[in-house]
Design a protein around this motif. Structure first.
Motif: not given
Length: 308
Positions: A31, A55, A58, A61, A104-107
């Protein structure tokens, strides 16, 4: 949804929907690191299709998804961060066994490099389940692309990712001492409240060029290269220079020659002679620059482990 992204979801569907997106698979999605426009069309499509978005945070995201016009309810968001990654990974595996698509995403940026995600991926793979990567923004490669810090030498090309150095002064100094002998570009990360301490610690590298990249892709983005010993003065030159997350690039140590012969001779001489004598003789034998040989030898010496 931001009006500027009103057509993005349609474009994502048109561009990415032809590919097969299997159920029961984990999608690792990069992202943006600051600029929302850096999202990929495939990422938008997968985030729409995902039954669960795991994530790092939450709330963060949820705001990101809403900016793109993607609506997920609370049950579709699953917190997976550094403090619960092992336990939460089992929850993800269970959902994958149920046939869900989990993104799955990180910040910000690409998960599993500096951010959480590596343990999750390892758990999913150990369960015999599939992981699909969706490439995109990364502060590491973004900074490297703008710094000109990667050598193209066959022997010392590429770069080394070291991430965040230890917080304690003695441990940080020891880590820098070891990195001083690394001839390739070294990539570090640092938070704004510690960048001053890191700059002071890096001063031991003297004239070695260091690139500071801050606020990448944002309005006040700044990429500047200074000698290591001048970093503190540059940071103190204006208050805003210490703001934002930092990527710090230690440029490659100058090498004596592409063929490596002068370095081989220098190493042999250093094993038997004082540094200055070894450098002088290596320069006379190989014809390489004495200054470059001296800088190289000094970097090697700094990188040697110190006794108690």
């Amino acid at each position: 949804m931001s009006a500027s992204f009103a057509s993005a979801l349609d474009a994502a569907r048109d561009a990415a929907s032809a590919q097969h997106y299997p159920q029961g698979a984990l999608y690792v999605v990069a992202t943006p690191i600051g600029n929302l426009a850096d999202i990929t069309l495939r990422a938008l499509h997968v985030l729409q299709q995902a039954d669960t978005v795991a994530c790092e945070d939450t709330r963060h995201t949820q705001s990101l998804l809403r900016a793109y016009g993607i609506d997920k309810n609370a049950s579709q968001l699953l917190a997976v961060h550094q403090h619960n990654e092992a336990e939460a990974a089992q929850n993800v595996v269970q959902r994958l066994h149920e046939g869900q698509r989990v993104a799955y995403v990180s910040d910000a940026g690409t998960p599993g490099v500096s951010d959480p995600g590596a343990r999750l991926v390892a758990t999913v793979q150990a369960a015999g389940l599939r992981t699909l990567p969706l490439p995109g923004a990364s502060s590491i490669t973004t900074a490297l692309s703008a710094a000109g810090a990667v050598a193209h030498s066959a022997e010392h090309g590429g770069f080394v990712f070291a991430g965040f150095l230890p917080v304690k002064n003695a441990e940080r100094a020891s880590a820098i001492g070891q990195l001083a002998g690394e001839p390739r570009c070294v990539v570090l990360l640092e938070a704004p409240h510690r960048i001053g301490e890191l700059a002071q610690a890096l001063a031991v590298l003297g004239e070695r060029p260091v690139t500071l990249a801050r606020e990448l892709t944002k309005q006040f983005e700044e990429v500047v290269t200074q000698p290591a010993q001048a970093l503190t003065a540059w940071l103190e030159g204006a208050p805003q220079r210490s703001r934002g997350e930092f990527v710090v690039l230690l440029h490659p140590v100058p090498v004596a020659g592409d063929d490596g012969e002068s370095l081989r001779v220098l190493r042999l001489l250093l094993a038997e002679l004082p540094l200055k004598t070894a450098v002088r003789l290596a320069a006379e034998i190989t014809g390489a620059s004495r200054n470059v040989l001296y800088d190289t030898a000094l970097a090697w010496k700094k990188g040697e482990p110190q006794g108690d």
